[in-house]
Motif scaffolding. Structure first.
Motif, PDB file in Angstrom:
ATOM      1  N   ALA A  16       8.086  16.170  -9.115  1.00  0.00           N
ATOM      2  CA  ALA A  16       8.660  15.967  -7.833  1.00  0.00           C
ATOM      3  C   ALA A  16       7.669  16.199  -6.712  1.00  0.00           C
ATOM      4  CB  ALA A  16       9.752  17.130  -7.163  1.00  0.00           C
ATOM      5  N   VAL A  17       6.646  16.948  -7.257  1.00  0.00           N
ATOM      6  CA  VAL A  17       5.724  16.777  -5.793  1.00  0.00           C
ATOM      7  C   VAL A  17       4.678  15.290  -6.220  1.00  0.00           C
ATOM      8  CG1 VAL A  17       3.384  17.509  -4.755  1.00  0.00           C
ATOM      9  CG2 VAL A  17       5.139  19.117  -5.351  1.00  0.00           C
ATOM     10  N   THR A  18       4.424  15.172  -6.947  1.00  0.00           N
ATOM     11  CA  THR A  18       3.787  13.894  -7.499  1.00  0.00           C
ATOM     12  C   THR A  18       4.669  12.387  -7.056  1.00  0.00           C
ATOM     13  OG1 THR A  18       2.531  15.145 -10.086  1.00  0.00           O
ATOM     14  CG2 THR A  18       2.708  12.978  -9.618  1.00  0.00           C
ATOM     15  N   ALA A  19       5.482  12.610  -7.507  1.00  0.00           N
ATOM     16  CA  ALA A  19       6.617  11.279  -7.660  1.00  0.00           C
ATOM     17  C   ALA A  19       6.421  11.341  -5.439  1.00  0.00           C
ATOM     18  CB  ALA A  19       7.534  11.422  -7.987  1.00  0.00           C
ATOM     19  N   ALA A  20       6.832  12.344  -4.823  1.00  0.00           N
ATOM     20  CA  ALA A  20       6.830  12.496  -3.140  1.00  0.00           C
ATOM     21  C   ALA A  20       5.600  11.927  -2.950  1.00  0.00           C
ATOM     22  CB  ALA A  20       7.025  13.684  -3.184  1.00  0.00           C
ATOM     23  N   TYR A  21       3.853  12.123  -3.961  1.00  0.00           N
ATOM     24  CA  TYR A  21       2.765  11.444  -3.705  1.00  0.00           C
ATOM     25  C   TYR A  21       2.659  10.152  -3.939  1.00  0.00           C
ATOM     26  CZ  TYR A  21      -2.247  12.273  -2.515  1.00  0.00           C
ATOM     27  OH  TYR A  21      -2.973  12.960  -1.728  1.00  0.00           O
ATOM     28  N   TRP A  22       3.132   9.700  -4.431  1.00  0.00           N
ATOM     29  CA  TRP A  22       2.882   8.958  -4.847  1.00  0.00           C
ATOM     30  C   TRP A  22       3.944   7.682  -4.540  1.00  0.00           C
ATOM     31  CZ3 TRP A  22       4.201   8.183 -10.921  1.00  0.00           C
ATOM     32  CH2 TRP A  22       3.339   8.965 -11.367  1.00  0.00           C
ATOM     33  N   ALA A  23       5.299   8.144  -3.435  1.00  0.00           N
ATOM     34  CA  ALA A  23       5.351   7.033  -2.666  1.00  0.00           C
ATOM     35  C   ALA A  23       5.081   6.139  -1.619  1.00  0.00           C
ATOM     36  CB  ALA A  23       7.263   7.155  -2.480  1.00  0.00           C
ATOM     37  N   PHE A  24       4.785   8.157  -1.134  1.00  0.00           N
ATOM     38  CA  PHE A  24       3.523   7.873  -0.249  1.00  0.00           C
ATOM     39  C   PHE A  24       2.288   7.193  -0.408  1.00  0.00           C
ATOM     40  CE2 PHE A  24       0.902   8.718   3.669  1.00  0.00           C
ATOM     41  CZ  PHE A  24       1.694   9.065   4.512  1.00  0.00           C
ATOM     42  N   MET A  25       1.013   7.681  -0.208  1.00  0.00           N
ATOM     43  CA  MET A  25       0.593   7.160  -1.198  1.00  0.00           C
ATOM     44  C   MET A  25       0.810   5.002  -1.094  1.00  0.00           C
ATOM     45  SD  MET A  25      -1.789   9.335  -0.242  1.00  0.00           S
ATOM     46  CE  MET A  25      -2.615   8.253   0.108  1.00  0.00           C
ATOM     47  N   LEU A  26       1.737   4.513  -2.000  1.00  0.00           N
ATOM     48  CA  LEU A  26       1.914   3.595  -1.568  1.00  0.00           C
ATOM     49  C   LEU A  26       2.147   2.512  -0.936  1.00  0.00           C
ATOM     50  CD1 LEU A  26       2.433   0.848  -4.495  1.00  0.00           C
ATOM     51  CD2 LEU A  26       5.456   1.648  -3.698  1.00  0.00           C
ATOM     52  N   SER A  27       2.918   4.025   0.071  1.00  0.00           N
ATOM     53  CA  SER A  27       3.330   3.037   1.500  1.00  0.00           C
ATOM     54  C   SER A  27       2.017   2.399   2.271  1.00  0.00           C
ATOM     55  CB  SER A  27       4.443   4.099   2.256  1.00  0.00           C
ATOM     56  OG  SER A  27       4.244   5.448   2.211  1.00  0.00           O
ATOM     57  N   ASP A  28       1.177   4.547   2.793  1.00  0.00           N
ATOM     58  CA  ASP A  28      -0.156   4.519   3.709  1.00  0.00           C
ATOM     59  C   ASP A  28      -0.722   3.171   2.793  1.00  0.00           C
ATOM     60  OD1 ASP A  28      -1.576   5.901   4.715  1.00  0.00           O
ATOM     61  OD2 ASP A  28      -2.923   5.840   3.202  1.00  0.00           O
ATOM     62  N   GLY A  29      -1.124   2.847   1.698  1.00  0.00           N
ATOM     63  CA  GLY A  29      -2.295   1.955   0.851  1.00  0.00           C
ATOM     64  C   GLY A  29      -1.922   0.280   1.209  1.00  0.00           C
ATOM     65  N   ALA A  30      -0.410  -0.070   0.904  1.00  0.00           N
ATOM     66  CA  ALA A  30       0.526  -1.562   1.599  1.00  0.00           C
ATOM     67  C   ALA A  30       0.055  -1.459   3.355  1.00  0.00           C
ATOM     68  CB  ALA A  30       1.557  -1.259   1.449  1.00  0.00           C
ATOM     69  N   LEU A  31       0.558  -0.634   3.994  1.00  0.00           N
ATOM     70  CA  LEU A  31       0.603  -0.382   5.466  1.00  0.00           C
ATOM     71  C   LEU A  31      -1.024  -0.772   6.498  1.00  0.00           C
ATOM     72  CD1 LEU A  31       1.997   0.049   8.167  1.00  0.00           C
ATOM     73  CD2 LEU A  31       0.892   2.634   8.009  1.00  0.00           C
ATOM     74  N   ARG A  32      -1.863   0.171   5.466  1.00  0.00           N
ATOM     75  CA  ARG A  32      -3.566  -0.414   5.639  1.00  0.00           C
ATOM     76  C   ARG A  32      -3.707  -1.660   5.937  1.00  0.00           C
ATOM     77  NH1 ARG A  32      -8.596   2.035   6.773  1.00  0.00           N
ATOM     78  NH2 ARG A  32      -7.396   3.810   6.621  1.00  0.00           N
ATOM     79  N   MET A  33      -3.608  -2.176   4.846  1.00  0.00           N
ATOM     80  CA  MET A  33      -3.428  -3.928   4.201  1.00  0.00           C
ATOM     81  C   MET A  33      -2.982  -4.660   5.212  1.00  0.00           C
ATOM     82  SD  MET A  33      -6.413  -4.116   1.930  1.00  0.00           S
ATOM     83  CE  MET A  33      -6.175  -5.800   1.645  1.00  0.00           C
ATOM     84  N   LEU A  34      -2.134  -4.321   5.899  1.00  0.00           N
ATOM     85  CA  LEU A  34      -0.864  -5.330   6.554  1.00  0.00           C
ATOM     86  C   LEU A  34      -1.947  -5.443   7.398  1.00  0.00           C
ATOM     87  CD1 LEU A  34       2.834  -3.963   5.580  1.00  0.00           C
ATOM     88  CD2 LEU A  34       2.356  -6.660   5.343  1.00  0.00           C
ATOM     89  N   VAL A  35      -1.881  -3.899   8.314  1.00  0.00           N
ATOM     90  CA  VAL A  35      -2.655  -3.537   9.516  1.00  0.00           C
ATOM     91  C   VAL A  35      -4.053  -4.163   9.758  1.00  0.00           C
ATOM     92  CG1 VAL A  35      -3.576  -2.528  11.288  1.00  0.00           C
ATOM     93  CG2 VAL A  35      -1.519  -2.189  10.206  1.00  0.00           C
ATOM     94  N   SER A 153      -3.955   9.483  -9.991  1.00  0.00           N
ATOM     95  CA  SER A 153      -2.808   8.364 -10.032  1.00  0.00           C
ATOM     96  C   SER A 153      -2.496   8.883  -8.764  1.00  0.00           C
ATOM     97  CB  SER A 153      -1.109   9.368 -10.921  1.00  0.00           C
ATOM     98  OG  SER A 153      -0.982  10.823  -9.799  1.00  0.00           O
ATOM     99  N   LYS A 154      -2.645   9.373  -7.627  1.00  0.00           N
ATOM    100  CA  LYS A 154      -2.295   8.645  -6.448  1.00  0.00           C
ATOM    101  C   LYS A 154      -3.091   7.803  -6.266  1.00  0.00           C
ATOM    102  CE  LYS A 154      -5.205  10.878  -3.563  1.00  0.00           C
ATOM    103  NZ  LYS A 154      -6.521  10.136  -2.579  1.00  0.00           N
ATOM    104  N   ASN A 155      -5.442   7.383  -6.426  1.00  0.00           N
ATOM    105  CA  ASN A 155      -4.945   6.663  -6.236  1.00  0.00           C
ATOM    106  C   ASN A 155      -4.849   5.545  -6.683  1.00  0.00           C
ATOM    107  OD1 ASN A 155      -7.085   7.759  -4.219  1.00  0.00           O
ATOM    108  ND2 ASN A 155      -8.171   8.661  -5.088  1.00  0.00           N
ATOM    109  N   ALA A 156      -4.508   5.695  -8.180  1.00  0.00           N
ATOM    110  CA  ALA A 156      -4.399   4.465  -8.655  1.00  0.00           C
ATOM    111  C   ALA A 156      -2.528   3.389  -7.963  1.00  0.00           C
ATOM    112  CB  ALA A 156      -3.326   4.405 -10.340  1.00  0.00           C
ATOM    113  N   VAL A 157      -1.542   4.357  -7.617  1.00  0.00           N
ATOM    114  CA  VAL A 157      -0.366   4.175  -6.779  1.00  0.00           C
ATOM    115  C   VAL A 157      -1.065   3.218  -5.479  1.00  0.00           C
ATOM    116  CG1 VAL A 157       1.030   4.672  -5.309  1.00  0.00           C
ATOM    117  CG2 VAL A 157       0.647   5.621  -7.923  1.00  0.00           C
TER     118      VAL A 157
END
Length: 418
Positions: A16-35, A153-157
């Motif tokens: 559960a902790v890993t899934a939450a962290y994955w979801a967050f880091m996917l949005s974090d990486g996408a937001l950085r490139m969007l901006v 896995s977090k950094n891959a996501v």
């Protein structure tokens, strides 16, 4: 904070902790490139682009310094949920950006929203990394394997998020991409809250804020090395390399710019995904004993230092974009990523190995405060060095910072514990 007496279903909690962290880091990486790509397309300079991310990193320093205390006081699950919720709010807020605003107003607004996102990211990171200390099984190498699995896995996501952000910007546009990301992250927050098993630390009254400062010389030295290590990456990664690649790949037309978005985002994604994969395999690649990890961290920092310095020499020799220089940069920075990933993975193990269960959230928070300080320093120097000297100066600065990381950690194994 004391370790919980019983954590029901530790593997489920870890998932559960890993899934939450994955979801967050996917949005974090996408937001950085969007901006980054959206505002570069609007004509922002390298220094203005760096300013967009500075408050994000400042927020990380403040958040990490206090997040360990907040988790010790209110519980790990609370800080994890707070990080996800705040990221959703930041995504929604960014949709309100008005194209008619002046450059100054846009920069200030985006800086503020990015600051909120920085707080969110470091709440989620501290919670996830601290939970591993409490959930990992005992046994030789078990902690290193669990840390490597989460971090890799977090950094891959997150790397996938870089490509996702670039693709969304090209296909859907800025605001629709943000709304879609907020909706998905909201659904994941609800699911994780419903399925998280009981047993993570619920917090302890009476924990003092002053206790976040570490008295362990090993943790302080490791934190200093971490600061310079991540500064060495971000000084070329945040502004310099994306702008260089876009200049090389785009012909200035709208279709050319969209194609460049995919290519730039694709390379950044490949770099981060490969970096995460190497971190995940680090326990198999690094065969030292548990006691030899500190010396290993010093060797890896020493191997990292010459790589950006050599690339800086090539960039200075080229005098501008050249096909052979682009090929050399791709190869050299992938090699940098390989050594950097191993070094980072050893750091992530050492901070948990040096920490006790009672202080884990505060020590991890202090350590990631140094990590955020390094990203802040690297982000500021990325815009400044690219503006003053171009890509070669970004890379030369990276080499100097990698050398400082080595100097910080080279005597780590000789330092006593508390």
């Amino acid at each position: 904070m004391s370790a919980p007496a019983t954590i029901t279903r530790p593997l489920r909690a870890y998932a559960a902790v890993t899934a939450a962290y994955w979801a967050f880091m996917l949005s974090d990486g996408a937001l950085r490139m969007l901006v980054l790509l959206h505002f570069n397309g609007l004509g922002f300079s390298a220094l203005q682009l760096a300013w967009l991310f500075l408050l994000y990193e400042v927020a990380g320093i403040v958040t990490n310094l206090t997040a360990g205390w907040i988790a010790a006081r209110f519980g790990l699950a609370s800080t994890l949920y707070a990080g996800l919720g705040l990221q959703i709010a930041a995504l929604v807020a960014l949709t309100q950006l008005d194209p008619g605003w002046s450059v100054g107003a846009s920069v200030i607004f985006v800086m503020a929203v990015q600051g909120a996102s920085g707080v969110a990211k470091d709440l989620a990171k501290m919670s996830s990394k601290s939970a591993v200390k409490l959930l990992a099984p005992t046994g030789e190498g078990a902690l290193f394997r669990w840390v490597a699995a989460l971090t890799g896995s977090k950094n891959a996501v997150k790397g996938l998020g870089f490509f996702l952000g670039a693709a969304l910007l090209a296909l859907a546009g800025f605001a629709p991409s943000l709304w879609a990301m907020a909706a998905v992250l909201g659904a994941i927050l609800i699911a994780v809250a419903l399925f998280m098993p009981k047993g993570l630390p619920a917090g302890k009254k009476g924990v003092k804020l002053t206790s976040v400062w570490s008295r362990d010389a090993r943790i302080n030295r490791l934190s200093l090395a971490r600061m310079f290590l991540f500064g060495a990456r971000d000084v070329w990664f945040v502004v310099g390399l994306p702008i260089y690649f876009e200049a090389v790949l785009s012909d200035g037309t709208d279709p050319g710019r969209r194609a460049a978005f995919f290519l730039v985002g694709g390379f950044m994604a490949v770099w981060i995904i490969a970096y995460g994969a190497v971190q995940g395999f680090a326990p198999r690649l690094l065969r030292a004993s548990e006691q030899g990890r500190a010396a290993q961290a010093a060797r890896l920092a020493a191997w990292l230092t010459p790589i950006p310095l050599a690339l800086a020499g090539l960039a200075l020799l080229a005098g501008g974009p050249q096909p052979w220089l682009t090929a050399a940069l791709v190869a050299g920075l992938l090699l940098f990523g390989f050594v950097f990933a191993l070094n980072s993975s050893v750091h992530s193990y050492l901070i948990l190995a040096f920490s006790t269960a009672e202080r884990v959230t505060m020590d991890v928070g202090f350590y990631y405060m140094a990590n955020a300080a390094g990203r802040l320093l690297g982000t500021a120097l990325s815009g400044l060095s690219y503006g003053l000297g171009g890509l070669w100066l970004c890379l030369a600065t990276s080499g100097v910072m990698a050398g400082l990381s080595w100097l910080s950690v080279r005597r780590l194994r000789d330092l006593p514990g508390p």
